[in-house]
Design a protein around this motif. Structure first.
Motif, PDB file in Angstrom:
ATOM      1  N   MET A 140       0.766  -1.135  -0.004  1.00  0.00           N
ATOM      2  CA  MET A 140       0.046   0.047  -0.167  1.00  0.00           C
ATOM      3  C   MET A 140       0.927   1.193  -0.201  1.00  0.00           C
ATOM      4  O   MET A 140       2.141   1.119  -0.293  1.00  0.00           O
ATOM      5  N   SER A 141       0.416   2.343   0.460  1.00  0.00           N
ATOM      6  CA  SER A 141       1.084   3.575   0.356  1.00  0.00           C
ATOM      7  C   SER A 141       2.181   3.532   1.611  1.00  0.00           C
ATOM      8  O   SER A 141       1.705   3.275   2.710  1.00  0.00           O
ATOM      9  N   GLU A 142       3.632   3.630   1.472  1.00  0.00           N
ATOM     10  CA  GLU A 142       4.410   3.734   2.245  1.00  0.00           C
ATOM     11  C   GLU A 142       4.743   5.203   2.786  1.00  0.00           C
ATOM     12  O   GLU A 142       4.933   6.107   2.069  1.00  0.00           O
ATOM     13  N   LYS A 143       4.631   5.327   4.207  1.00  0.00           N
ATOM     14  CA  LYS A 143       4.843   6.523   4.786  1.00  0.00           C
ATOM     15  C   LYS A 143       5.735   6.498   6.009  1.00  0.00           C
ATOM     16  O   LYS A 143       5.891   5.439   6.466  1.00  0.00           O
ATOM     17  N   LYS A 144       6.425   7.506   6.464  1.00  0.00           N
ATOM     18  CA  LYS A 144       7.333   7.271   7.481  1.00  0.00           C
ATOM     19  C   LYS A 144       6.769   7.440   9.056  1.00  0.00           C
ATOM     20  O   LYS A 144       7.312   7.158   9.887  1.00  0.00           O
ATOM     21  N   ASN A 145       5.521   8.001   9.122  1.00  0.00           N
ATOM     22  CA  ASN A 145       4.882   7.996  10.211  1.00  0.00           C
ATOM     23  C   ASN A 145       3.959   6.753  10.639  1.00  0.00           C
ATOM     24  O   ASN A 145       4.203   5.802  10.204  1.00  0.00           O
ATOM     25  N   SER A 146       3.043   7.102  11.736  1.00  0.00           N
ATOM     26  CA  SER A 146       2.376   6.042  12.383  1.00  0.00           C
ATOM     27  C   SER A 146       1.315   5.655  11.689  1.00  0.00           C
ATOM     28  O   SER A 146       0.618   4.537  11.697  1.00  0.00           O
ATOM     29  N   LYS A 147       1.022   6.081  10.408  1.00  0.00           N
ATOM     30  CA  LYS A 147      -0.003   5.935   9.546  1.00  0.00           C
ATOM     31  C   LYS A 147       0.241   5.088   8.571  1.00  0.00           C
ATOM     32  O   LYS A 147      -0.384   4.898   7.501  1.00  0.00           O
ATOM     33  N   SER A 148       1.356   4.451   8.518  1.00  0.00           N
ATOM     34  CA  SER A 148       1.974   3.611   7.311  1.00  0.00           C
ATOM     35  C   SER A 148       1.042   2.242   7.137  1.00  0.00           C
ATOM     36  O   SER A 148       1.132   1.543   6.419  1.00  0.00           O
ATOM     37  N   ILE A 149       0.240   1.734   8.166  1.00  0.00           N
ATOM     38  CA  ILE A 149      -0.625   0.538   8.109  1.00  0.00           C
ATOM     39  C   ILE A 149      -2.099   0.850   7.494  1.00  0.00           C
ATOM     40  O   ILE A 149      -2.307  -0.030   6.904  1.00  0.00           O
ATOM     41  N   ILE A 150      -2.221   2.178   7.245  1.00  0.00           N
ATOM     42  CA  ILE A 150      -3.567   2.354   6.797  1.00  0.00           C
ATOM     43  C   ILE A 150      -3.442   2.768   5.256  1.00  0.00           C
ATOM     44  O   ILE A 150      -2.525   3.446   4.665  1.00  0.00           O
ATOM     45  N   PRO A 151      -4.145   1.964   4.513  1.00  0.00           N
ATOM     46  CA  PRO A 151      -3.807   1.951   2.979  1.00  0.00           C
ATOM     47  C   PRO A 151      -4.504   3.266   2.497  1.00  0.00           C
ATOM     48  O   PRO A 151      -5.329   4.061   3.162  1.00  0.00           O
ATOM     49  N   GLY A 152      -4.167   3.741   1.611  1.00  0.00           N
ATOM     50  CA  GLY A 152      -4.563   4.966   0.838  1.00  0.00           C
ATOM     51  C   GLY A 152      -6.167   4.833   0.218  1.00  0.00           C
ATOM     52  O   GLY A 152      -6.512   3.514   0.232  1.00  0.00           O
ATOM     53  N   TRP A 153      -6.520   5.859  -0.252  1.00  0.00           N
ATOM     54  CA  TRP A 153      -8.147   5.822  -0.877  1.00  0.00           C
ATOM     55  C   TRP A 153      -8.175   4.967  -1.924  1.00  0.00           C
ATOM     56  O   TRP A 153      -9.145   4.303  -2.299  1.00  0.00           O
ATOM     57  N   LYS A 154      -7.176   4.911  -2.961  1.00  0.00           N
ATOM     58  CA  LYS A 154      -7.262   4.225  -3.937  1.00  0.00           C
ATOM     59  C   LYS A 154      -7.275   2.546  -3.630  1.00  0.00           C
ATOM     60  O   LYS A 154      -8.042   1.799  -4.090  1.00  0.00           O
ATOM     61  N   ALA A 155      -6.442   2.281  -2.551  1.00  0.00           N
ATOM     62  CA  ALA A 155      -6.335   0.903  -2.282  1.00  0.00           C
ATOM     63  C   ALA A 155      -7.876   0.355  -1.550  1.00  0.00           C
ATOM     64  O   ALA A 155      -8.186  -0.677  -1.768  1.00  0.00           O
ATOM     65  N   ILE A 156      -8.386   1.373  -0.633  1.00  0.00           N
ATOM     66  CA  ILE A 156      -9.422   1.106  -0.131  1.00  0.00           C
ATOM     67  C   ILE A 156     -10.563   0.721  -1.118  1.00  0.00           C
ATOM     68  O   ILE A 156     -11.429  -0.025  -1.046  1.00  0.00           O
ATOM     69  N   GLY A 157     -10.623   1.438  -2.150  1.00  0.00           N
ATOM     70  CA  GLY A 157     -11.719   1.564  -3.438  1.00  0.00           C
ATOM     71  C   GLY A 157     -11.533   0.185  -3.912  1.00  0.00           C
ATOM     72  O   GLY A 157     -12.582  -0.402  -4.556  1.00  0.00           O
ATOM     73  N   PHE A 158     -10.380  -0.070  -4.202  1.00  0.00           N
ATOM     74  CA  PHE A 158      -9.934  -1.500  -5.030  1.00  0.00           C
ATOM     75  C   PHE A 158     -10.366  -2.557  -4.150  1.00  0.00           C
ATOM     76  O   PHE A 158     -10.967  -3.748  -4.716  1.00  0.00           O
ATOM     77  N   MET A 159     -10.298  -2.344  -2.713  1.00  0.00           N
ATOM     78  CA  MET A 159     -10.697  -3.656  -1.864  1.00  0.00           C
ATOM     79  C   MET A 159     -12.211  -3.773  -1.835  1.00  0.00           C
ATOM     80  O   MET A 159     -12.829  -4.827  -1.944  1.00  0.00           O
ATOM     81  N   VAL A 160     -12.924  -2.482  -1.995  1.00  0.00           N
ATOM     82  CA  VAL A 160     -14.560  -2.600  -2.051  1.00  0.00           C
ATOM     83  C   VAL A 160     -14.845  -3.149  -3.407  1.00  0.00           C
ATOM     84  O   VAL A 160     -15.769  -4.149  -3.237  1.00  0.00           O
ATOM     85  N   ILE A 161     -14.155  -2.801  -4.399  1.00  0.00           N
ATOM     86  CA  ILE A 161     -14.695  -3.372  -5.649  1.00  0.00           C
ATOM     87  C   ILE A 161     -14.473  -4.904  -5.625  1.00  0.00           C
ATOM     88  O   ILE A 161     -15.253  -5.835  -6.223  1.00  0.00           O
ATOM     89  N   ARG A 162     -13.346  -5.311  -5.227  1.00  0.00           N
ATOM     90  CA  ARG A 162     -13.010  -6.871  -4.995  1.00  0.00           C
ATOM     91  C   ARG A 162     -13.895  -7.500  -4.244  1.00  0.00           C
ATOM     92  O   ARG A 162     -14.386  -8.718  -4.674  1.00  0.00           O
ATOM     93  N   GLY A 163     -14.294  -6.938  -3.153  1.00  0.00           N
ATOM     94  CA  GLY A 163     -15.095  -7.579  -2.145  1.00  0.00           C
ATOM     95  C   GLY A 163     -16.727  -7.702  -2.657  1.00  0.00           C
ATOM     96  O   GLY A 163     -17.104  -8.483  -2.587  1.00  0.00           O
ATOM     97  N   PHE A 164     -16.965  -6.711  -3.385  1.00  0.00           N
ATOM     98  CA  PHE A 164     -18.172  -6.528  -4.004  1.00  0.00           C
ATOM     99  C   PHE A 164     -18.378  -7.716  -5.184  1.00  0.00           C
ATOM    100  O   PHE A 164     -19.257  -8.489  -5.230  1.00  0.00           O
ATOM    101  N   GLY A 165     -17.237  -7.751  -5.942  1.00  0.00           N
ATOM    102  CA  GLY A 165     -17.084  -8.790  -6.789  1.00  0.00           C
ATOM    103  C   GLY A 165     -17.240 -10.320  -6.278  1.00  0.00           C
ATOM    104  O   GLY A 165     -17.787 -11.094  -7.025  1.00  0.00           O
ATOM    105  N   LEU A 166     -16.550 -10.312  -5.416  1.00  0.00           N
ATOM    106  CA  LEU A 166     -16.452 -11.847  -4.645  1.00  0.00           C
ATOM    107  C   LEU A 166     -18.055 -12.135  -4.116  1.00  0.00           C
ATOM    108  O   LEU A 166     -18.361 -13.216  -4.070  1.00  0.00           O
TER     109      LEU A 166
END
Length: 91
Positions: free
Chosen positions: A1-27
Motif C-alpha cells: 500500500m502507500s508507504e509513509k514514515k509516520n504511524s499511519k503507514s499501516i492505513i492504506p490509501g483511498w485508491k487501495a480502499i476503493g479497489f478492496m471494495v470493488i474486489r469484495g463486491f465482486g466476490l
C-alpha cells in the motif's frame, strides 16, 4: 500500500480502499451467483425442495442465466480489483 514514515503507514490509501471494495463486491456477486446456480440446477435443489428459486417469468432458464451473469460480472470485478491492488502496491 502507500508507504509513509509516520504511524499511519499501516492505513492504506483511498485508491487501495476503493479497489478492496470493488474486489469484495465482486466476490460477493460471484459467490451469490454460484449459490444461485447450485439452488437452481445443482445438489441444493434436491436438498431444499420447498424453495422455488425461479426469479424471472418463473423460468429456470432465465434464473440460471441471471445467476450466471452475476457470477461472471462478479468474477470480472474481483479480477479488476485485484489488478488495481497490485498496481497500488507497486507504486
Amino acid at each position: 500500500m502507500s508507504e509513509k514514515k509516520n504511524s499511519k503507514s499501516i492505513i492504506p490509501g483511498w485508491k487501495a480502499i476503493g479497489f478492496m471494495v470493488i474486489r469484495g463486491f465482486g466476490l460477493f456477486l460471484s459467490v451469490s451467483g454460484m449459490a444461485g446456480i447450485a439452488l437452481i440446477l445443482g445438489p441444493l435443489n434436491s436438498v431444499i425442495k420447498d424453495l422455488t428459486f425461479n426469479l424471472v417469468f418463473e423460468s429456470k432458464v432465465y434464473a440460471f442465466l441471471l445467476c450466471l451473469a452475476m457470477a461472471v460480472v462478479g468474477g470480472a470485478l474481483d479480477f479488476v480489483g485485484n489488478l488495481g491492488l497490485k498496481r497500488v502496491e507497486e507504486a
